[in-house]
Design a protein around this motif. Structure first.
Motif, mmCIF file in Angstrom:
data_model
loop_
_atom_site.group_PDB
_atom_site.id
_atom_site.type_symbol
_atom_site.label_atom_id
_atom_site.label_comp_id
_atom_site.label_asym_id
_atom_site.label_seq_id
_atom_site.Cartn_x
_atom_site.Cartn_y
_atom_site.Cartn_z
ATOM 1 N N ASN A 23 -3.909 -2.840 -33.047
ATOM 2 C CA ASN A 23 -3.652 -2.745 -31.620
ATOM 3 C C ASN A 23 -3.716 -4.152 -31.047
ATOM 4 O O ASN A 23 -4.720 -4.846 -31.214
ATOM 5 N N ILE A 24 -2.657 -4.554 -30.384
ATOM 6 C CA ILE A 24 -2.657 -5.839 -29.681
ATOM 7 C C ILE A 24 -2.893 -5.510 -28.219
ATOM 8 O O ILE A 24 -2.066 -4.856 -27.580
ATOM 9 N N ASN A 25 -4.047 -5.927 -27.701
ATOM 10 C CA ASN A 25 -4.404 -5.670 -26.308
ATOM 11 C C ASN A 25 -4.114 -6.929 -25.502
ATOM 12 O O ASN A 25 -4.635 -7.993 -25.805
ATOM 13 N N ILE A 26 -3.293 -6.781 -24.471
ATOM 14 C CA ILE A 26 -2.883 -7.905 -23.637
ATOM 15 C C ILE A 26 -3.261 -7.580 -22.205
ATOM 16 O O ILE A 26 -2.990 -6.481 -21.716
ATOM 17 N N GLU A 27 -3.886 -8.539 -21.538
ATOM 18 C CA GLU A 27 -4.248 -8.375 -20.146
ATOM 19 C C GLU A 27 -3.583 -9.491 -19.347
ATOM 20 O O GLU A 27 -3.875 -10.669 -19.540
ATOM 21 N N ILE A 28 -2.651 -9.111 -18.474
ATOM 22 C CA ILE A 28 -1.897 -10.071 -17.672
ATOM 23 C C ILE A 28 -2.477 -10.053 -16.261
ATOM 24 O O ILE A 28 -2.505 -9.000 -15.621
ATOM 25 N N PRO A 29 -2.942 -11.204 -15.771
ATOM 26 C CA PRO A 29 -3.537 -11.245 -14.433
ATOM 27 C C PRO A 29 -2.546 -10.812 -13.350
ATOM 28 O O PRO A 29 -1.359 -11.123 -13.429
ATOM 29 N N ARG A 30 -3.051 -10.097 -12.378
ATOM 30 C CA ARG A 30 -2.223 -9.613 -11.279
ATOM 31 C C ARG A 30 -1.591 -10.783 -10.517
ATOM 32 O O ARG A 30 -0.446 -10.699 -10.064
ATOM 33 N N ALA A 31 -2.310 -11.902 -10.404
ATOM 34 C CA ALA A 31 -1.776 -13.064 -9.684
ATOM 35 C C ALA A 31 -0.527 -13.612 -10.373
ATOM 36 O O ALA A 31 0.438 -14.001 -9.708
ATOM 37 N N LEU A 32 -0.529 -13.631 -11.701
ATOM 38 C CA LEU A 32 0.639 -14.104 -12.454
ATOM 39 C C LEU A 32 1.813 -13.157 -12.242
ATOM 40 O O LEU A 32 2.935 -13.595 -11.983
#
Length: 161
Positions: A23-32
């Motif tokens: 599993n590749i877990n990616i968290e993209i900031p809301r600001a970006l």
């Protein structure tokens, strides 16, 4: 849309589920996400034309109402694709096939959470092979069996007229 390198604030982790599953877990900031969405919205507003407005003069709210879902999908797809590619390269994963991607962006205030389930090539283990013996059977040459096989092949490729 202008494509720039993702900033380093995208968080990536790889979780091992089994011998070949990850599993590749990616968290993209809301600001970006918000900055990319606003850039794309501005570009669409500048280049697009809406009935009743001069080209490039339509208000952003109107453009967002008409094209917001499409812009959202393009921005999310671009961010996820770049983050996934970077994660695969960074963690040296040899991925087999296409990932099964799940995007959690229902909460409009929090970061985008993406999970990509992938399969990777297994790591073969070479066991101690010294002392193992084997025999190879060599079939003797038989002209009749070779001729019979050639006739068989000719017959299957022949066309009747």
């Amino acid at each position: 849309m202008v494509m720039r390198a993702l900033r380093m604030d995208v968080r990536v982790s790889v979780e091992t589920l089994g011998e070949i599953d990850r599993n590749i877990n990616i968290e993209i900031p809301r600001a970006l996400y918000d900055s990319r969405f606003n850039e794309a919205l501005s570009t669409t507003a500048r280049k697009g034309s809406l009935k009743g407005f001069r080209p490039g003069k339509a208000p952003k709210t109107m453009v967002a109402k008409l094209y917001g879902e499409r812009i959202h999908a393009e921005v999310v797809e671009g961010l996820v694709s770049r983050a996934y590619d970077n994660a695969v390269k960074e963690h040296s994963l040899r991925v087999v096939g296409q990932p099964d991607v799940t995007i959690d962006n229902e909460n409009k205030e929090s970061d985008l959470k993406v999970t990509a389930k992938v399969s990777v090539f297994p790591q073969p283990e070479i066991k101690d092979f010294r002392g193992v013996s084997f025999e190879v059977e060599v079939e003797p040459y038989n002209a009749a069996s070779v001729d019979a096989r050639l006739e068989e092949i000719r017959g299957s490729l022949a066309s009747f007229e």
